[in-house]
Write a protein that holds these residues in place. Structure first.
Motif, PDB file in Angstrom:
ATOM      1  N   GLY A  87      16.053 -44.234  63.656  1.00 31.70           N
ATOM      2  CA  GLY A  87      16.603 -44.088  65.003  1.00 31.70           C
ATOM      3  C   GLY A  87      18.014 -43.535  65.029  1.00 31.70           C
ATOM      4  N   ARG A  88      18.368 -42.730  64.023  1.00 27.41           N
ATOM      5  CA  ARG A  88      19.734 -42.191  64.054  1.00 27.41           C
ATOM      6  C   ARG A  88      19.779 -40.720  63.614  1.00 27.41           C
ATOM      7  N   LEU A  89      19.017 -39.905  64.324  1.00 22.70           N
ATOM      8  CA  LEU A  89      19.071 -38.453  64.100  1.00 22.70           C
ATOM      9  C   LEU A  89      20.470 -37.941  64.429  1.00 22.70           C
ATOM     10  N   PRO A  90      20.944 -36.921  63.723  1.00 28.28           N
ATOM     11  CA  PRO A  90      22.260 -36.365  64.052  1.00 28.28           C
ATOM     12  C   PRO A  90      22.230 -35.654  65.408  1.00 28.28           C
ATOM     13  N   ASP A  91      23.397 -35.590  66.022  1.00 25.84           N
ATOM     14  CA  ASP A  91      23.517 -34.977  67.346  1.00 25.84           C
ATOM     15  C   ASP A  91      23.875 -33.500  67.180  1.00 25.84           C
ATOM     16  N   ARG A  92      22.948 -32.699  66.753  1.00 22.24           N
ATOM     17  CA  ARG A  92      23.196 -31.263  66.539  1.00 22.24           C
ATOM     18  C   ARG A  92      21.859 -30.549  66.512  1.00 22.24           C
TER      19      ARG A  92
ATOM     20  N   CYS B   4      11.628 -36.599  66.713  1.00 24.68           N
ATOM     21  CA  CYS B   4      12.184 -37.576  67.659  1.00 24.68           C
ATOM     22  C   CYS B   4      12.544 -38.870  66.944  1.00 24.68           C
ATOM     23  N   ASP B   5      13.625 -39.495  67.394  1.00 23.89           N
ATOM     24  CA  ASP B   5      14.025 -40.782  66.806  1.00 23.89           C
ATOM     25  C   ASP B   5      13.951 -41.926  67.810  1.00 23.89           C
TER      26      ASP B   5
ATOM     27  N   LEU C 230      13.764 -36.887  58.300  1.00 23.09           N
ATOM     28  CA  LEU C 230      12.687 -37.813  58.654  1.00 23.09           C
ATOM     29  C   LEU C 230      13.125 -39.256  58.418  1.00 23.09           C
ATOM     30  N   ALA C 231      13.889 -39.473  57.344  1.00 23.39           N
ATOM     31  CA  ALA C 231      14.347 -40.842  57.059  1.00 23.39           C
ATOM     32  C   ALA C 231      15.319 -41.310  58.144  1.00 23.39           C
ATOM     33  N   THR C 232      16.208 -40.430  58.597  1.00 24.33           N
ATOM     34  CA  THR C 232      17.167 -40.854  59.633  1.00 24.33           C
ATOM     35  C   THR C 232      16.441 -41.023  60.978  1.00 24.33           C
ATOM     36  N   ALA C 233      15.451 -40.161  61.256  1.00 25.89           N
ATOM     37  CA  ALA C 233      14.699 -40.311  62.509  1.00 25.89           C
ATOM     38  C   ALA C 233      13.942 -41.636  62.506  1.00 25.89           C
TER      39      ALA C 233
ATOM     40  N   LEU D 160      15.245 -33.299  68.081  1.00 22.38           N
ATOM     41  CA  LEU D 160      15.709 -32.004  67.565  1.00 22.38           C
ATOM     42  C   LEU D 160      14.514 -31.070  67.550  1.00 22.38           C
ATOM     43  N   ALA D 161      14.697 -29.886  68.144  1.00 26.77           N
ATOM     44  CA  ALA D 161      13.568 -28.967  68.269  1.00 26.77           C
ATOM     45  C   ALA D 161      13.405 -28.116  67.026  1.00 26.77           C
ATOM     46  N   LEU D 162      12.161 -27.872  66.675  1.00 22.11           N
ATOM     47  CA  LEU D 162      11.850 -26.860  65.664  1.00 22.11           C
ATOM     48  C   LEU D 162      11.739 -25.520  66.391  1.00 22.11           C
TER      49      LEU D 162
END
Ligand code: AMP
Length: 418
Positions: A314-319, A199-200, A308-311, A205-207
């Motif tokens: 606060g900017r996880l990719p939208d996919r 989560c961000d 993890l760095a993008t999460a 994004l689900a595992l």
């Protein structure tokens, strides 16, 4: 990137192993780490990972770009809050976010406000009220210590007297300070499954799901343990379970927390019961599961460090996340006496043979180096993970590898993935 990884179990070894595959990683330092992590980077023992000041000093001294936190205790202790005040990026929820795991009453309140399906629950700080309430219920009774209890604070029983006794123990301080809250829950029946998400704060994004085995012995007999193995993927789940969990559980919880001013960045682990009325949440954890992580990391076809760095920003990719087509089966090798009174100090042999096998990974949980080689130092000693095109092949590889490893009193379940 220079990464500091907090924790020293097999879950952290699996996370570290996956982080180490990232082209962006320049240095991995684990605290305290373990002999498996020591093959991937420096391990620093003797630092209390729940002590924010100690973690900040270490991060600054090592010019750390990102701190990744494996277990729940540092999260609940507010280590992420302190790191962020010191200007150091960390992946993991703040103390307020970690209350989803650290307080079952808080989690129930968030779920109620987020409209998440879960069993009914009643919180008490007064023993007599808890006892009287249990009188009005029918068994099985579910009685839980409110706070972190390393998985030991939950009693599910048909016995009213035992349930009432447990409520008293919880309030008397058996699992934390006395005078704390006990939570009595509606009993849910069905099949259990865990869903994990990265989560961000806003997106998740689900595992893929993994199924774990909690009982010590084959056929789900014997005492409960921290987990004797697991496998992934899991075939017999309701269609679309992961998507509905994201949509109906994780996202509403993130939104409700955000409306309370809590930006939840980190792993969120939803323990679910698939009841006749549909999936309901049993509990949340604010970190990944052990042993599930050990089966999931070899299957994840992503740059974990980048995720993890993008999460953390606060900017996880939208996919959706990408997964390799392989299956994984994780067999836990345990010490004699586990879980009650695990033996220690036994010499471990065979790891060199297994290290040369393909499609097998070994993650360390309770091992210690000595001049004479590795010895056991915990109840769960090693996780042997086999991978393959299907669960049956992965299972065969895991058990073939496990047969090469020896230590006095070693035992493991023989039905993981069957
Ligand atoms: P928890 O730590 O809250 O997940 O509880 C540990 C285990 O107790 C779960 O994995 C379930 O097997 C069982 N359990 C917890 N809550 C309930 C419930 N409301 N109904 C039935 N079983 C439960």
């Amino acid at each position: 990137m220079r990464v500091l990884l907090l924790g020293g179990g097999a879950r952290e070894h699996a996370i570290g192993w996956k982080l180490a595959q990232s082209p962006a990683l320049t240095e991995l330092i684990a605290v305290p780490g373990n002999p498996g992590l020591a093959q991937l980077g420096a391990c620093i023992p003797g630092v209390d990972i729940n002590d924010s000041e100690a973690v900040i000093s270490l991060a600054l001294a090592n010019a750390i770009d990102l701190v990744v936190i494996g277990p729940e205790a540092p999260l609940a202790a507010g280590v992420v809050d302190a790191l962020s005040e010191a200007g150091i990026d960390a992946f993991g929820p703040t103390e307020a976010g970690a209350r989803l795991e650290a307080s079952k009453a808080f989690a129930k309140d968030v779920m109620r406000r987020a409209g998440v399906a879960t069993g009914e629950a009643w919180s008490f700080t007064d023993v007599d009220e808890a006892i009287a309430h249990l009188e009005t219920m029918e068994g099985p009774y579910v009685v839980k210590a409110d706070g972190l209890a390393a998985g030991k604070g939950v009693l599910v029983t048909e016995d009213l007297i035992a349930a009432q006794g447990w409520a008293r123990l919880c309030i008397d301080g058996r699992f934390g300070p006395a005078g704390t809250t006990v939570v009595v829950e509606e009993h849910l029946s069905g099949r259990e499954v865990s869903v994990f998400a990265i989560c961000d704060g806003e997106r998740a994004l689900a595992l893929e799901p993994a199924r774990d085995y909690k009982r010590l012995e084959d056929g789900d007999r014997g005492p409960n343990t921290g987990g004797m193995g697991c496998f992934s993927p899991v075939a017999d789940l309701p269609e679309g379970l992961v998507e509905t969990t994201l949509h109906d559980v994780v996202e509403p919880v993130l939104a409700t927390m955000a409306s309370d001013g809590i930006t939840y960045r980190g792993f969120l682990y939803a323990g679910m019961m698939i009841t006749e009325e549909g999936p309901k949440v049993l509990e949340f954890n604010c970190r990944l599961g052990d042993p599930e992580t050990q089966a999931l990391m070899p299957r994840l076809d992503e740059d974990l460090l980048e995720l993890l760095a993008t999460a953390a920003e606060g900017r996880l990719p939208d996919r959706s996340l990408r997964w390799s087509g392989t299956a994984a089966v994780d067999v836990v090798l345990a010490s004699a006496g586990y879980p009650e009174a695990p033996d220690a100090g036994r010499v471990i042999t065979g790891l060199d043979v297994v290290g040369a096998m393909s499609d097998v990974h070994v993650f360390h949980a309770g091992t210690t180096p000595t001049r004479d080689g590795l010895i056991t130092s915990g109840g769960r000693v090693l996780n042997v993970v086999g991978t393959g095109p299907d669960v049956a092949t992965a299972q065969r590889r895991a058990y073939d590898a496990a047969a090469h490893i020896h230590f006095g009193g070693m035992h493991y379940r023989t039905d993981i993935g069957s």
